[in-house]
Design a protein around this motif. Structure first.
Motif, PDB file in Angstrom:
ATOM      1  N   VAL A  54      51.151 -13.525 -82.071  1.00 49.71           N
ATOM      2  CA  VAL A  54      52.230 -13.494 -83.059  1.00 49.71           C
ATOM      3  C   VAL A  54      53.540 -12.987 -82.455  1.00 49.71           C
ATOM      4  O   VAL A  54      54.584 -13.626 -82.624  1.00 49.71           O
ATOM      5  CB  VAL A  54      51.787 -12.681 -84.302  1.00 49.71           C
ATOM      6  CG1 VAL A  54      52.970 -12.344 -85.203  1.00 49.71           C
ATOM      7  CG2 VAL A  54      50.723 -13.458 -85.073  1.00 49.71           C
ATOM      8  N   PRO A  55      53.541 -11.860 -81.732  1.00 47.49           N
ATOM      9  CA  PRO A  55      54.815 -11.427 -81.146  1.00 47.49           C
ATOM     10  C   PRO A  55      55.403 -12.454 -80.186  1.00 47.49           C
ATOM     11  O   PRO A  55      56.628 -12.615 -80.121  1.00 47.49           O
ATOM     12  CB  PRO A  55      54.445 -10.141 -80.392  1.00 47.49           C
ATOM     13  CG  PRO A  55      53.204  -9.663 -81.026  1.00 47.49           C
ATOM     14  CD  PRO A  55      52.473 -10.870 -81.496  1.00 47.49           C
ATOM     15  N   SER A  65      58.416 -10.984 -86.817  1.00 47.59           N
ATOM     16  CA  SER A  65      56.992 -11.166 -86.517  1.00 47.59           C
ATOM     17  C   SER A  65      56.125 -11.127 -87.772  1.00 47.59           C
ATOM     18  O   SER A  65      55.088 -11.775 -87.832  1.00 47.59           O
ATOM     19  CB  SER A  65      56.526 -10.129 -85.491  1.00 47.59           C
ATOM     20  OG  SER A  65      56.839  -8.832 -85.936  1.00 47.59           O
ATOM     21  N   ASP A  66      56.531 -10.387 -88.808  1.00 51.39           N
ATOM     22  CA  ASP A  66      55.678 -10.377 -90.007  1.00 51.39           C
ATOM     23  C   ASP A  66      55.688 -11.738 -90.696  1.00 51.39           C
ATOM     24  O   ASP A  66      54.689 -12.162 -91.253  1.00 51.39           O
ATOM     25  CB  ASP A  66      56.109  -9.265 -90.971  1.00 51.39           C
ATOM     26  CG  ASP A  66      57.501  -9.476 -91.524  1.00 51.39           C
ATOM     27  OD1 ASP A  66      58.443  -9.601 -90.729  1.00 51.39           O
ATOM     28  OD2 ASP A  66      57.645  -9.537 -92.765  1.00 51.39           O
ATOM     29  N   LEU A  69      53.432 -13.967 -88.726  1.00 47.94           N
ATOM     30  CA  LEU A  69      52.036 -13.654 -89.037  1.00 47.94           C
ATOM     31  C   LEU A  69      51.619 -14.316 -90.353  1.00 47.94           C
ATOM     32  O   LEU A  69      50.546 -14.898 -90.461  1.00 47.94           O
ATOM     33  CB  LEU A  69      51.839 -12.134 -89.110  1.00 47.94           C
ATOM     34  CG  LEU A  69      50.447 -11.651 -89.516  1.00 47.94           C
ATOM     35  CD1 LEU A  69      49.382 -12.147 -88.540  1.00 47.94           C
ATOM     36  CD2 LEU A  69      50.407 -10.119 -89.585  1.00 47.94           C
ATOM     37  N   TRP A  70      52.506 -14.226 -91.338  1.00 50.41           N
ATOM     38  CA  TRP A  70      52.166 -14.805 -92.638  1.00 50.41           C
ATOM     39  C   TRP A  70      51.938 -16.315 -92.514  1.00 50.41           C
ATOM     40  O   TRP A  70      50.966 -16.858 -93.031  1.00 50.41           O
ATOM     41  CB  TRP A  70      53.271 -14.508 -93.653  1.00 50.41           C
ATOM     42  CG  TRP A  70      52.868 -14.871 -95.054  1.00 50.41           C
ATOM     43  CD1 TRP A  70      52.078 -14.134 -95.881  1.00 50.41           C
ATOM     44  CD2 TRP A  70      53.203 -16.062 -95.764  1.00 50.41           C
ATOM     45  NE1 TRP A  70      51.903 -14.800 -97.074  1.00 50.41           N
ATOM     46  CE2 TRP A  70      52.581 -15.981 -97.029  1.00 50.41           C
ATOM     47  CE3 TRP A  70      53.972 -17.197 -95.454  1.00 50.41           C
ATOM     48  CZ2 TRP A  70      52.701 -16.979 -97.994  1.00 50.41           C
ATOM     49  CZ3 TRP A  70      54.078 -18.200 -96.422  1.00 50.41           C
ATOM     50  CH2 TRP A  70      53.452 -18.094 -97.680  1.00 50.41           C
ATOM     51  N   TYR A  90      46.395  -8.177 -79.460  1.00 53.21           N
ATOM     52  CA  TYR A  90      46.754  -9.248 -80.392  1.00 53.21           C
ATOM     53  C   TYR A  90      45.818 -10.445 -80.261  1.00 53.21           C
ATOM     54  O   TYR A  90      45.355 -10.761 -79.163  1.00 53.21           O
ATOM     55  CB  TYR A  90      48.186  -9.720 -80.107  1.00 53.21           C
ATOM     56  CG  TYR A  90      49.224  -8.655 -80.374  1.00 53.21           C
ATOM     57  CD1 TYR A  90      49.785  -8.523 -81.641  1.00 53.21           C
ATOM     58  CD2 TYR A  90      49.625  -7.789 -79.365  1.00 53.21           C
ATOM     59  CE1 TYR A  90      50.731  -7.537 -81.894  1.00 53.21           C
ATOM     60  CE2 TYR A  90      50.566  -6.790 -79.611  1.00 53.21           C
ATOM     61  CZ  TYR A  90      51.118  -6.672 -80.877  1.00 53.21           C
ATOM     62  OH  TYR A  90      52.043  -5.707 -81.130  1.00 53.21           O
ATOM     63  N   TYR A  91      45.568 -11.098 -81.392  1.00 54.01           N
ATOM     64  CA  TYR A  91      44.816 -12.348 -81.341  1.00 54.01           C
ATOM     65  C   TYR A  91      45.745 -13.471 -80.922  1.00 54.01           C
ATOM     66  O   TYR A  91      46.941 -13.426 -81.175  1.00 54.01           O
ATOM     67  CB  TYR A  91      44.192 -12.666 -82.708  1.00 54.01           C
ATOM     68  CG  TYR A  91      42.950 -11.847 -82.939  1.00 54.01           C
ATOM     69  CD1 TYR A  91      41.702 -12.326 -82.527  1.00 54.01           C
ATOM     70  CD2 TYR A  91      43.029 -10.591 -83.519  1.00 54.01           C
ATOM     71  CE1 TYR A  91      40.563 -11.560 -82.702  1.00 54.01           C
ATOM     72  CE2 TYR A  91      41.897  -9.815 -83.698  1.00 54.01           C
ATOM     73  CZ  TYR A  91      40.661 -10.307 -83.278  1.00 54.01           C
ATOM     74  OH  TYR A  91      39.538  -9.553 -83.440  1.00 54.01           O
TER      75      TYR A  91
END
Ligand SMILES: Cc1cc2nc3c(=O)[nH]c(=O)nc-3n(C[C@H](O)[C@H](O)[C@H](O)COP(=O)(O)OP(=O)(O)OC[C@H]3O[C@@H](n4cnc5c(N)ncnc54)[C@H](O)[C@@H]3O)c2cc1C
Ligand SMILES: Cc1cc2nc3c(=O)[nH]c(=O)nc-3n(C[C@H](O)[C@H](O)[C@H](O)COP(=O)(O)OP(=O)(O)OC[C@H]3O[C@@H](n4cnc5c(N)ncnc54)[C@H](O)[C@@H]3O)c2cc1C
Ligand code: SF4
Ligand code: SF4
Lengths: 101, 450, 687
Positions: A54-55, A65-66, A69-70, A90-91
């Motif tokens: 995500v980052p 980044s949020d 992620l969403w 992180y995944y």
């Protein structure tokens, strides 16, 4: 019995009148859809190069980044991305096959 | 046309664990029950949880079979996605409730929950079931274990493009559906309208809901649930797997500034439970619980607390004054460490969980004409010996609608509410069954041979 | 009485499914991660699909959900599945659920077998590959059994519409009333001569500030006036036979001792005195007594407990009269039993916090009585001594820690929280503050647990009203010692106070009140008679705190109130009403259903030698009876299904292999064992 064409036509007309009736919410939602679509496009483009966290996507797209992620969560739920292992804390995610179209 | 009228012995309002249990306990005594839930699925808050203290059973393992039992019980009629508009007492002493069945825009009889519509729909929306971290589409099946397991359209967030209608293999999408009125006639009413968590943004000192990695405990339930939004415990700001997690107890309870002076009684236990579950999922994570008093008062609960201590969860007696964040959105907790001479320190964590409390969800005064106590929950004037009796004869209260309580206490109270309602029906109801289902002649003697 | 077991039906059951092809549906549940976190469920499903007769093999996040169950139903209806095996949590949790599913889809509910993958596999193993293989074996065994399943029927028995309630405290009274209000008959037995239990010994109660006895007597009056309720005081359960729906109970009642019309006079005339248990032994009372003014029943009773030979002589109006205890027994038939035997306050050891050694140390229940008897006035005077400093110590006999606290006589510490004592203490502290404004009140605690509705207000009020709080850590409990310097106060509490840097402090006190916890009333007799089980905390154990919170593992026996664990009055009443609801569910239909897992005799193999009767531990479960077979008068074993517990002792005792357990036959066992040790189908399991 109405024939198929007639049916489709009626339905289209019905939807149109409903859209008229719910004009306000429809327009608001259409704007949201457009906004989301442009974000999705950026995310998909960033992810073309392979699995990403995500980052990393946030970095590549400049999106917060949020939010990334969403969207990734949403894409994962509807099988548009896949989770593939971890990189540090992180995944990583990659685009699912059918997302290429 | 006069609305359809359903005649039953008892009307249960709210399909959380308490309402379901009251309905089952009445139905199993032979009474006819109508269960009305305002959400599209029954299950209440409990179905959102991951595993539940003190047994650490997977929550679905307890809830979903109950939901199923309610749906299949021949004495229970289930009405989901319904609003009760008014309740009046008729001349014969029975209540009559006017109910609006909200349109789902999907034919509930034919929908098979194949979710093709959901996949076709272009609109992604934050899913309240996942505390908005997950998504649903404008047409969606509420969640994987929903009862009824049927789709519905969120019409306020729909562009009416008709894609769902086109893909539905059984043609059950119906944009023309209208609200339907119905009347439910019942001798007794059981209020099981439940609770709401304290809003996280209520407290400015804790970031006012603006700090992304300061989450409420219900969010953590979703993170821990196998069906949760991420499928893992990740923090919401960037998906990082947290190494250091802090719990802040009494966040929104025992707090005069919020007008919630009472203890919410579940949050100590769920914080301990979540700590244990997180330790299982992330064995390397440090977990600290900042508390004033640990209130593990239930049967087996203090033992549960001791187990968590032994697992390495840190319990720190401290008053948290403020939460801020650093440039990487790591929350910083400013805390007075009471056991260490009340010195004030700042500690950085990856994620902070607010152990939010329970506040009343629904004010029943206008419709049901029952009193509400100062804490906002339904008043129980005979609370010591008749804890489910409200200020109005014939109306009883079940579960957390009568104040904060956990699942065990809610279920016990639900049984008690069923006992009260049954006694009331027996004593007053024209439809009272005089002891439940009557026995067919000869049946009593009949012994089936195995 | 139920009819005796019919072997023809058994024979029929044996042969019925012959013609039909066995089509098994195997379902491996993720159990919301409980199983799938350790077991590769998909691999299990893949392997099972390869087994003979398995026509469907699936997984699901939770099979027990409506959607999961719907899958099973669909497979039965649409894929002709006629035997179902689910590998999931423990059978105690959801065997019933899935039987219901199978039945809804039109199959006999016993064409279902449950494999406990969670408890037997995923919860006890870490190695994922090995656990997956084990899951395959366990499931294969279940499938092997499923091939041999027979259709069974529940044993249905008529039920007595009558319940026994044991214990006449608030919980027992509440339960009795609520059962009666549903039109069922109730027999209520109370061991002491008077109703009310511990609530009668309280004064004002939290959270309502009502008078305890006023509230209590409201309910007692209802019970006394209720024609459905028969009350026996001075009574205990002394015998039980039968089973749910038809328990034959024997009650033994001690004599009240004196005739009603002369009882008051006799009480006045009585001179023999014993410690008064109503005041926890702080005062004396006569052996002919009333528990308290206004008690129910109002007639005085003789306290035979304190008269070992059961004979009492009395001089009344110059006449000598002899009183004698003539216990009588009463037999009643009931369908269900409610245990509401309540609690007993923790009695500290001699010397524990100075108890029994220092006269200034009392327990909270004692203090409530002392306060009720104390002279009214500006100053608190206890035992004729003015009290200026009073100290409360929390968690006495509760929340004990191994190696810190001395164990109880059974070797275990009381590691649970007693739930009511924090609020009771603060409620009392506030009451003291109002009555005695100048009293110094110290409260020594570990955590303040004023959790309930209205409870926290007591804490807030106490904090605002000069109650001084001091906090100890559980590992370092406070000490009570006689003051070295008697001028200040006779006793003091020493502790490390963690509200002030862990400093050693000495709290001076004229009186120390120990907030003692709650222990279950000893009920070993009932545990033996009724076969119910206590938990490790000694309180009676429920089946499952969420699924069946007021039921015991014995069908038809339910719990109410503090016999199950510490509770407030409100919680005791809620539990009692819930117990009443369960009794009503069970009995209001006049019918109960029992599991058919009972022994059956093959009359062709039985030689009537009777080994089975000898080994059977259950009364009337298996007997030898005369019958004519082939024109000859012979003796054969006959099973009474209602009495049979399905333990299988007779099966192994029978030299002729004539007995089998329905639903768990020797053949089924053998097939399971064979499957467990057989090669498992090859699947690739990732590691
Ligand atoms: C983070 C968290 C973790 C928890 N963990 C645990 C745990 O591990 N173990 C435990 O024992 N407890 C736990 N709890 C507590 C548990 O959630 C509650 O005890 C339980 O859900 C209460 O059930 P209820 O039926 O009373 O209320 P609810 O679950 O709130 O159900 C009320 C229902 O009524 C419906 N409703 C409301 N108003 C109306 C209306 N006007 N008309 C129709 N329907 C209406 C609602 O939609 C809802 O479905 C936890 C709680 C939280 C917040
Ligand atoms: C110091 C103290 C203060 C408290 N203050 C409050 C308060 O202010 N508010 C509040 O809500 N709660 C309070 N409580 C808790 C309250 O006392 C209990 O919740 C309540 O009394 C429990 O009732 P019960 O019926 O379960 O048990 P009990 O009152 O113990 O009744 C059990 C009855 O069963 C009988 N019995 C036992 N064994 C047998 C047998 N084998 N056969 C027949 N009969 C039997 C006993 O004689 C007794 O009468 C307090 C408790 C304590 C210790
Ligand atoms: S249960 Fe614990 S965290 Fe919750 S309000 Fe009570 S003391 Fe605070
Ligand atoms: S209620 Fe309070 S005093 Fe009683 S055991 Fe629990 S913590 Fe200790």
């Amino acid at each position: 019995m109405t024939d198929k064409k007639e049916d489709t036509k009626n339905r289209a007309a019905m939807l149109k009148s409903l859209r008229e009736k719910h004009k306000e919410t429809v327009e608001k939602t259409q704007a949201l859809l457009k906004h989301n679509q442009s974000i999705r496009k950026q995310i998909r483009q960033a992810m073309q190069s392979g699995p990403m966290t995500v980052p990393e996507v946030a970095e590549a797209t400049g999106l917060p980044s949020d939010r990334v992620l969403w969207h990734v969560t949403a894409m994962k739920k509807y099988d548009l991305v896949r989770e593939v292992g971890m990189s540090g804390e992180y995944y990583q995610y990659e685009l699912a096959q059918k997302e290429n179209q | 046309m006069a609305p359809r009228t359903i005649k039953v012995d008892a009307l249960v309002v709210g399909g959380g664990i308490a309402g379901m249990q009251s309905a089952l306990d009445l139905a199993d005594q032979g009474y006819q029950v109508a269960l009305v839930e305002k959400q599209p699925s029954i299950g209440g808050k409990m179905i959102e949880l991951s595993k539940v203290f003190p047994t650490l059973d997977c929550c679905s393992c307890i809830t979903t079979p109950k939901m199923s039992a309610v749906a299949h019980n021949s004495n229970i009629q289930l009405f989901t996605y319904c609003d009760i508009q008014s309740v009046d007492k008729q001349g014969d002493g029975r209540f009559v409730a006017q109910v609006i069945q909200k349109p789902r825009y999907v034919d509930i009889e034919t929908c098979t929950a194949c979710r093709q519509c959901e996949y076709a729909c272009p609109i992604d929306l934050p899913h309240p079931f996942d505390q908005n971290l997950g998504v649903h589409r404008a047409i969606y099946v509420p969640f994987s274990t929903a009862v009824p397991q049927k789709a519905l359209i969120d019409i306020d967030n729909c562009i009416l493009c008709g894609k769902c209608e086109r893909v539905c293999p059984v043609g059950c999408v119906d944009f023309t559906q209208q609200p339907e009125e119905l009347a439910i006639e019942a001798t007794a009413i059981v209020l099981a309208t439940g609770f709401e968590i304290t809003p996280t943004d209520a407290k400015a000192e804790y970031g006012g809901g603006k700090l992304l990695n300061v989450v409420n405990a219900l969010t953590v339930e979703r993170l821990l649930a196998p069906t949760g939004p991420y499928g893992h415990v990740l923090r919401p700001s960037d998906g990082k797997e947290p190494d250091s997690i802090a719990y802040i107890q009494c966040a929104g309870s025992r707090d005069k500034s919020l007008g919630v002076e009472y203890c919410s009684r579940i949050c100590c236990m769920y914080a301990i439970k979540q700590s244990m579950l997180i330790s299982g999922a992330l064995p390397l994570a440090d977990i600290a619980i900042y508390y004033m008093d640990i209130r593990t008062f239930g049967k087996g609960y203090d033992q549960f607390y001791q187990t968590a201590k032994a697992m390495g969860v840190q319990f720190i007696k401290g008053k948290v004054a403020k939460i801020t964040e650093d440039e990487n959105q790591n929350p910083i907790v400013r805390v007075e460490l009471i056991d260490e001479g009340s010195q004030v320190v700042e500690r950085q964590h990856d994620m902070v969980v607010l152990s939010v409390g329970m506040v009343s969800k629904y004010d029943p005064r206008t419709i049901y004409d029952v009193n509400v106590a100062g804490d906002g929950f339904v008043d129980t004037p005979l609370t010591n010996v008749s804890p489910c009796v409200t200020s109005r004869p014939g109306v009883f209260v079940s579960g957390s609608a009568a104040g904060p309580m956990d699942i065990v206490d809610s279920i016990v109270m639900a049984g008690a509410a069923a006992a009260e309602a049954a006694a009331y029906i027996q004593a007053t109801g024209p439809n009272g069954h005089g002891g439940g289902r009557s026995i067919a002649a000869g049946e009593e003697k009949e012994l089936a041979h195995a | 009485m139920p009819e005796k077991h019919d072997s023809k039906a058994a024979a029929k059951a044996k042969s019925s499914p012959k013609e039909e092809e066995v089509r098994i549906g195997a379902y491996t549940c993720y159990c919301g991660g409980n199983i799938s976190d350790v077991v590769y469920c998909e691999k299990v499903a893949e392997a099972l699909a390869k087994l003979p007769n398995v026509v469907v093999s699936r997984t699901d996040m939770s099979m027990c959900s409506d959607a999961g169950q719907a899958k099973i139903e669909e497979d039965i209806r649409e894929h002709g599945v006629n035997r179902v095996v689910v590998g999931a949590c423990a059978p105690s949790l959801h065997e019933q659920t899935f039987r219901g599913t199978v039945q809804r889809a039109g199959l006999n509910p016993f064409f279902y077998h449950h494999v406990g993958l969670r408890e037997q596999d995923s919860w006890v193993h870490h190695d994922r590959v090995a656990a997956t293989k084990k899951a395959i074996r366990l499931m294969s065994a279940g499938i092997a059994k499923a091939r041999l399943l027979e259709p069974l029927e529940h044993i249905r028995l008529s039920a007595e519409k009558h319940a026994l309630v044991i214990g006449g405290g608030i919980a027992g009274l509440r339960a009795a009333r609520d059962i009666s209000r549903r039109g069922l008959k109730v027999t209520l037995i109370e061991r002491s001569p008077f109703l009310g239990g511990h609530m009668a010994q309280l004064e004002s109660i939290f959270p309502t500030e009502e008078d305890a006895r006023t509230v209590l007597h409201g309910l007692i009056e209802e019970v006394a006036a209720d024609p459905n309720i028969t009350l026996y005081t001075s009574s205990e359960l002394t015998g039980v036979r039968g089973y749910v729906g038809d328990y034959q109970v024997q009650i033994t009642q001690q004599s009240r001792g004196v005739d009603e019309d002369v009882a008051e006079e006799a009480m006045a005339a009585c001179t023999l005195e014993v410690p008064d248990d109503y005041n926890y032994g702080l005062t004396q009372r006569k052996v002919i007594y009333k528990a308290y003014p206004g008690c129910y029943p109002p007639t005085p009773a003789v306290d035979w407990k304190n008269i070992p030979d059961g004979k009492l002589e009395l001089k009344m109006n110059g006449k000598k009269i002899k009183l004698e205890n003539k216990p009588k027994t009463i037999d009643v038939k009931v369908g269900a039993i409610v245990i509401a035997t309540g609690f007993t306050p923790y009695e500290p050891r001699k010397g524990e916090y100075g108890y029994g050694e220092l006269p200034e140390v009392v327990t909270m229940p004692q203090f409530i009585r002392l306060l009720a008897m104390a002279p009214k006035g500006e100053e608190l005077v206890i035992n004729e001594k003015p009290v200026r400093n009073i100290g409360f110590i929390h968690c006495v006999g509760s929340r004990q820690i191994d190696d810190v606290h001395e164990p109880q006589p059974d070797g275990e510490v009381n590691n649970y929280c007693s739930r009511v004592c924090c609020t009771a203490t603060l409620h009392l502290a506030n009451d003291l503050r109002h009555r005695f404004p100048d009293l110094n009140i110290f409260d020594v605690y570990e955590d303040i647990r004023t959790y309930g509705r209205g409870h926290e207000d007591y804490y807030i009020e106490a904090s605002e009203n000069r109650v001084v709080f001091l906090r100890f850590h559980g590992e370092e409990p406070p000490e009570v010692v006689a003051s070295p310097d008697d001028d200040v106060s006779p006793v003091q509490i020493k502790l490390k106070d963690y509200l002030t840097w862990g400093e050693e402090v000495e709290v001076p006190a004229d009186l120390i009140v120990l907030a003692v916890g709650i222990m279950p009333n000893p009920v070993d007799d009932l545990i033996n008679l009724l076969k119910v089980s206590p938990g490790t905390d000694r309180f009676l154990l429920e089946v499952h705190p969420k699924l069946r919170p007021v039921e015991t593992a014995v069908p038809g026996i339910v719990l109410a109130g503090t016999a199950q664990g510490p509770m407030t009055i409100q919680e005791s009443c809620a539990a009692a009403s819930a117990a009443a609801a369960k009794v009503s569910v069970l009995l209001s239909q006049g019918l109960v259903e029992l599991e058919p897992y009972v022994a059956r005799v093959d009359l062709d193999l039985c030689k009537g030698s009777g080994e089975c009767v000898e080994v059977c531990a259950y009364e009337d479960a298996i007997t030898l009876e005369s019958m004519t077979i082939g024109g000859k008068e012979v003796k054969r074993a006959v099973v009474s299904p209602a009495n049979c517990a399905g333990c299988g002792a007779c099966v192994s005792a029978c030299p002729n292999r004539a007995i089998d357990l329905q639903g768990w036959t020797l053949g089924q066992y053998q097939s399971m064992i064979e499957a467990i040790v057989a090669e498992i189908p090859a699947v690739e399991i990732e590691s």
